[in-house]
Design a protein around this motif. Structure first.
Motif, PDB file in Angstrom:
ATOM      1  N   ALA A 121       0.521   0.737  -1.889  1.00 52.54           N
ATOM      2  CA  ALA A 121      -0.277  -0.651  -2.334  1.00 52.54           C
ATOM      3  C   ALA A 121       0.137  -1.701  -0.995  1.00 52.54           C
ATOM      4  O   ALA A 121      -0.635  -2.479  -0.526  1.00 52.54           O
ATOM      5  N   ILE A 122       1.494  -1.732  -0.748  1.00 52.60           N
ATOM      6  CA  ILE A 122       2.064  -2.517  -0.014  1.00 52.60           C
ATOM      7  C   ILE A 122       1.556  -2.084   1.416  1.00 52.60           C
ATOM      8  O   ILE A 122       0.916  -3.083   2.272  1.00 52.60           O
ATOM      9  N   TRP A 123       1.458  -0.950   1.835  1.00 50.07           N
ATOM     10  CA  TRP A 123       0.915  -0.637   3.376  1.00 50.07           C
ATOM     11  C   TRP A 123      -0.487  -1.012   3.330  1.00 50.07           C
ATOM     12  O   TRP A 123      -1.063  -1.473   4.012  1.00 50.07           O
ATOM     13  N   ALA A 124      -1.284  -0.614   2.135  1.00 50.37           N
ATOM     14  CA  ALA A 124      -2.714  -0.997   2.128  1.00 50.37           C
ATOM     15  C   ALA A 124      -3.025  -2.564   2.368  1.00 50.37           C
ATOM     16  O   ALA A 124      -3.688  -2.969   3.130  1.00 50.37           O
ATOM     17  N   VAL A 125      -2.160  -3.436   1.602  1.00 53.25           N
ATOM     18  CA  VAL A 125      -2.535  -4.750   1.991  1.00 53.25           C
ATOM     19  C   VAL A 125      -1.925  -5.276   3.269  1.00 53.25           C
ATOM     20  O   VAL A 125      -2.597  -6.208   3.772  1.00 53.25           O
ATOM     21  N   GLN A 126      -0.765  -4.750   3.939  1.00 51.26           N
ATOM     22  CA  GLN A 126      -0.563  -4.824   5.289  1.00 51.26           C
ATOM     23  C   GLN A 126      -1.551  -4.659   6.120  1.00 51.26           C
ATOM     24  O   GLN A 126      -1.704  -5.410   7.265  1.00 51.26           O
ATOM     25  N   ASN A 127      -2.216  -3.708   5.939  1.00 52.09           N
ATOM     26  CA  ASN A 127      -3.592  -3.236   6.786  1.00 52.09           C
ATOM     27  C   ASN A 127      -4.861  -3.461   6.201  1.00 52.09           C
ATOM     28  O   ASN A 127      -5.657  -2.576   6.579  1.00 52.09           O
ATOM     29  N   ARG A 128      -5.030  -4.478   5.517  1.00 52.33           N
ATOM     30  CA  ARG A 128      -6.359  -4.448   4.822  1.00 52.33           C
ATOM     31  C   ARG A 128      -7.296  -4.930   5.973  1.00 52.33           C
ATOM     32  O   ARG A 128      -8.623  -4.747   5.767  1.00 52.33           O
ATOM     33  N   SER A 129      -6.801  -5.267   7.080  1.00 50.60           N
ATOM     34  CA  SER A 129      -8.073  -5.766   8.365  1.00 50.60           C
ATOM     35  C   SER A 129      -8.515  -4.633   8.799  1.00 50.60           C
ATOM     36  O   SER A 129      -9.645  -4.574   9.454  1.00 50.60           O
ATOM     37  N   LEU A 130      -7.969  -3.349   8.434  1.00 47.12           N
ATOM     38  CA  LEU A 130      -8.658  -1.974   9.063  1.00 47.12           C
ATOM     39  C   LEU A 130     -10.041  -1.831   8.232  1.00 47.12           C
ATOM     40  O   LEU A 130     -10.592  -0.719   8.308  1.00 47.12           O
ATOM     41  N   ALA A 133     -11.207   1.882   6.510  1.00 53.25           N
ATOM     42  CA  ALA A 133     -10.635   3.004   7.293  1.00 53.25           C
ATOM     43  C   ALA A 133      -9.070   3.310   6.554  1.00 53.25           C
ATOM     44  O   ALA A 133      -8.514   4.419   6.668  1.00 53.25           O
ATOM     45  N   ILE A 134      -8.891   2.566   5.785  1.00 50.02           N
ATOM     46  CA  ILE A 134      -7.476   2.733   5.038  1.00 50.02           C
ATOM     47  C   ILE A 134      -7.509   3.761   4.014  1.00 50.02           C
ATOM     48  O   ILE A 134      -6.482   4.430   3.525  1.00 50.02           O
ATOM     49  N   PHE A 135      -8.937   4.118   3.615  1.00 46.78           N
ATOM     50  CA  PHE A 135      -9.038   4.956   2.428  1.00 46.78           C
ATOM     51  C   PHE A 135      -8.989   6.380   3.022  1.00 46.78           C
ATOM     52  O   PHE A 135      -8.558   7.407   2.236  1.00 46.78           O
ATOM     53  N   LYS A 136      -8.928   6.768   4.133  1.00 45.37           N
ATOM     54  CA  LYS A 136      -8.843   8.120   4.928  1.00 45.37           C
ATOM     55  C   LYS A 136      -7.389   8.391   4.767  1.00 45.37           C
ATOM     56  O   LYS A 136      -7.151   9.539   4.172  1.00 45.37           O
ATOM     57  N   PRO A 137      -6.587   7.754   5.246  1.00 39.60           N
ATOM     58  CA  PRO A 137      -5.156   8.359   4.954  1.00 39.60           C
ATOM     59  C   PRO A 137      -4.735   8.430   3.515  1.00 39.60           C
ATOM     60  O   PRO A 137      -3.768   9.261   3.196  1.00 39.60           O
ATOM     61  N   LEU A 138      -5.337   7.315   2.816  1.00 41.36           N
ATOM     62  CA  LEU A 138      -4.910   7.482   1.110  1.00 41.36           C
ATOM     63  C   LEU A 138      -5.187   8.692   0.619  1.00 41.36           C
ATOM     64  O   LEU A 138      -4.519   9.252  -0.138  1.00 41.36           O
ATOM     65  N   LEU A 139      -6.533   8.861   0.941  1.00 41.63           N
ATOM     66  CA  LEU A 139      -7.218  10.472   0.565  1.00 41.63           C
ATOM     67  C   LEU A 139      -6.360  11.621   0.944  1.00 41.63           C
ATOM     68  O   LEU A 139      -6.107  12.455   0.150  1.00 41.63           O
TER      69      LEU A 139
END
Length: 403
Positions: A121-130, A133-139
């Motif tokens: 969650a923290i990583w996703a918030v830090q990189n929300r500008s992406l 695209a952030i859903f690929k690594p999370l998946l």
């Protein structure tokens, strides 16, 4: 793992001890890698020395418990996540491996889901500008974890239990188990508690119900919070609270453990000081800081027995090496004010740890139960055999060793 070892090599527990050695060596390698990534090679060298001098680490490597494996998997989680976030969204295999490590940790001990979800969650918030695209690594991370958990999920479906139920323990049972009002050390007599027996009843053991009854058992919310505060202070005491194994009992019979200088009393001040000195680099080491806060919160909620507290060592070994590196660098540059300030902080923390109250005012280092168990399982049979054969030398040596 133990079953496969016995299947391959036979029912000799000495083969299982080899795994503890393998995980111990792996933990040392991971500490060197993480400390190098965060603080450089000199700090990594000091962290490695702290690891090798730690009597507590050595003790659990010589004990047939999963604590050495938990130290290894904790360090592997830190490294896998650190590598994945450093590569952002460009390396799906790294994220897949990160998820697989997390899934593997759940197979060992299911304590890390809140921590790992907080990491993502923290990583996703830090990189929300992406954006999306952030859903690929999370998946990829989710699929990696699912792959490691798939055999257990399949087994659960076959036997008719919930697919993601990895153990029989429930949070409500843990609340009743570790928060009895008269609890001063590991609860040997927990099974006598009516509250714990009630917690085993699936019809009455919801988390909210058990928490309400636990607070009522303490008399008031204030008394319950005071009890949690007492457990929080126990975390930072020098004393290693035993449960089914006792460090001090083994020290009495092991010269190596007697003279191993590394203990929580020496490591915790170095580790905490290292965290303070590294706060300027918080964007790099925040996963380690969050891990420390998580472990402290977990021990406050349950109980800070020695083998639970061991999971503070991975971070403290790394940040402790950073403390020594800073002291060495400041001494080389003759920055004596910083050196003396840091040393004063270290001695102050050690003094506070020594002054913190023990679980009981009359707390013995070695409970009589450990001595009796050791005699019945090891010394007693040897002495009886020596007596039956009339071997007085062996009989004398056996009694001398026991005493």
């Amino acid at each position: 793992l133990i079953g496969v070892t016995y299947w391959l090599f036979g029912p000799d527990p000495r083969w299982v001890f080899l795994w503890n050695g393998v995980f111990g060596l792996g933990s040392l390698i991971l500490i060197l890698i993480l400390a190098t990534r965060w603080f450089g090679k000199p700090a990594a060298l000091f962290s490695g020395v702290l690891y090798l001098l730690s009597g507590t680490i050595l003790y659990y490597e010589l004990t047939l418990l999963r604590e050495s494996l938990m130290v290894f998997i904790t360090l592997l989680i830190l490294l896998a996540f650190d590598v994945s976030r450093s590569r952002q969204v460009n390396s799906l295999p790294a994220w897949f491996f990160c998820g697989a490590v997390f899934g593997g940790s759940l197979l060992i001990k299911g304590i890390y889901p809140p921590l790992f979800l907080a990491y993502l969650a923290i990583w996703a918030v830090q990189n929300r500008s992406l954006g999306l695209a952030i859903f690929k690594p999370l998946l990829a991370c989710f699929l990696g974890g699912l792959l490691l958990l798939s055999p257990v999920i399949y087994r659960n479906v076959i036997v008719g239990t919930p697919p993601f139920q990895l153990s029989g323990g429930r949070a409500s049972t843990v609340v009743a188990f570790f928060n009895l009002p008269d609890l001063t050390e590991f609860p040997y007599d927990f099974y006598k508690s009516p509250l714990f027996l009630k917690a085993l009843d699936e019809k009455q053991n919801s988390f909210s119900a058990m928490l309400s009854e636990t607070i009522a058992n303490h008399g008031s919310t204030e008394a319950f919070l005071a009890f949690l505060w007492k457990k929080f202070l126990m975390i930072w005491s020098w004393y290693e609270i035993p449960d089914n194994t006792n460090l001090y009992y083994f020290q009495a019979y092991s010269k190596v453990l007697q003279f191993a200088p590394g203990s929580f009393l020496t490591l915790a001040p170095l580790g905490l000081m290292g965290i303070i000195l590294a706060l300027r680099q918080w964007t790099m080491i925040w996963p380690a800081l969050l891990l420390t806060l998580f472990q402290v919160a977990l021990m406050t909620a349950v109980f800070p027995i020695s083998r639970y507290r061991l999971l503070l060592y991975p971070v403290f070994l790394i940040t402790g090496g950073w403390t020594i590196q800073c002291l060495a660098e400041w001494s080389r540059q003759r920055m004596w004010t910083r050196v003396f300030t840091a040393m004063a902080g270290l001695f102050l923390m050690a003094f506070i740890m020594l002054r913190l109250p023990l679980p009981r005012p009359d707390q013995p280092r070695i409970h009589s139960g450990y001595t009796v168990a050791g005699f019945k399982t090891f010394y007693g049979p040897h002495l009886m055999a020596a007596e039956q054969t009339g071997n007085l030398d062996e009989l004398t040596e056996g009694f001398s060793g026991f005493l």
